[in-house]
Design an enzyme around this catalytic site. Sequence first.
Site, PDB file in Angstrom:
ATOM      1  N   CYS A 124       0.854  -1.182   0.000  1.00  0.00           N
ATOM      2  CA  CYS A 124       0.000   0.000   0.000  1.00  0.00           C
ATOM      3  C   CYS A 124       0.894   1.238   0.000  1.00  0.00           C
ATOM      4  O   CYS A 124       2.116   1.146   0.037  1.00  0.00           O
ATOM      5  CB  CYS A 124      -0.893   0.025   1.238  1.00  0.00           C
ATOM      6  SG  CYS A 124      -1.841  -1.484   1.504  1.00  0.00           S
ATOM      7  N   ARG A 125       0.275   2.380  -0.027  1.00  0.00           N
ATOM      8  CA  ARG A 125       0.925   3.663   0.216  1.00  0.00           C
ATOM      9  C   ARG A 125       0.088   4.388   1.257  1.00  0.00           C
ATOM     10  O   ARG A 125      -1.154   4.341   1.210  1.00  0.00           O
ATOM     11  CB  ARG A 125       0.996   4.511  -1.046  1.00  0.00           C
ATOM     12  CG  ARG A 125       1.711   3.904  -2.241  1.00  0.00           C
ATOM     13  CD  ARG A 125       3.231   4.030  -2.150  1.00  0.00           C
ATOM     14  NE  ARG A 125       3.840   2.943  -1.396  1.00  0.00           N
ATOM     15  CZ  ARG A 125       5.143   2.836  -1.166  1.00  0.00           C
ATOM     16  NH1 ARG A 125       5.969   3.768  -1.624  1.00  0.00           N
ATOM     17  NH2 ARG A 125       5.611   1.828  -0.475  1.00  0.00           N
TER      18      ARG A 125
END
Length: 258
Positions: free
Chosen positions: A2-3
């Site tokens: 993810c970010r």
Amino acid sequence: MCRHLAYLGPDEPLGRLLVDPPHGLYRQSWAPRRQRHGTVNADGFGVGWYAAGDPAPARYRRTGPIWADPSFADLARVVRTGALLAAVRDATLPGADGEAAAAPFAAGRWLFSHNGAVAGWPQSAAPLVPGLPPVDLLSMEARTDSAFVWALVLHRLRADDDAGRALAETVREVAEAAPASRLNLLLTDGETIAATTWGDTLWYLAEPGRGTVVASEPYDDDPRWQEVPDRTLLAADRTGVRLTALKDQAPAPKEPCT
């Protein structure tokens, strides 16, 4: 993978932090620049933010990609906050949990996100289950590795661990059970930010007069962004950032926002 991103500072529209920057979280959903695992973060997104006078954050989460939600564009344009945590998601495994699997996870004043994966999930997590009360397992928002890591962190917070210790001890515990895990964790209560690097990137921007941003990667090319070394615990507030090596817990000097 993810970010994710957390912010503390003066009130700003959500969009100034998440959508407007040339390489903001919005763009990172399809074109991250520094992501080491996975390429597209289109399995959901979420943002949690704090309003003046209310310690419990609001959340907006969806199952699809952030770019496909016109309602978020309107919300990001007008909602202002001095503290937020947001994430775009690349699922570890396929699942049917929907928006419940999208960070940020929440409890009370806390918001949490996990950038990474528990190696060998779910079998590898079995040794950690006895350490959680049954009600904590039954209260998990989703049947994902990130939700489980959040349950471990929250159990420590409820036992009066401070944010940094809760993250650091959870990382050690999960890494021992599943050594190949990637455990970049991000936690805020609207006044402080705690984060770990364990297998992926993390950066921070201590901006004079504007507070602190902690993110998986820089959202622009401002030369003041600083990369956090791997195996590090970060603690931040509106005045600065402190880094501690997870291997020895030796604190580095705090960098002021001046």
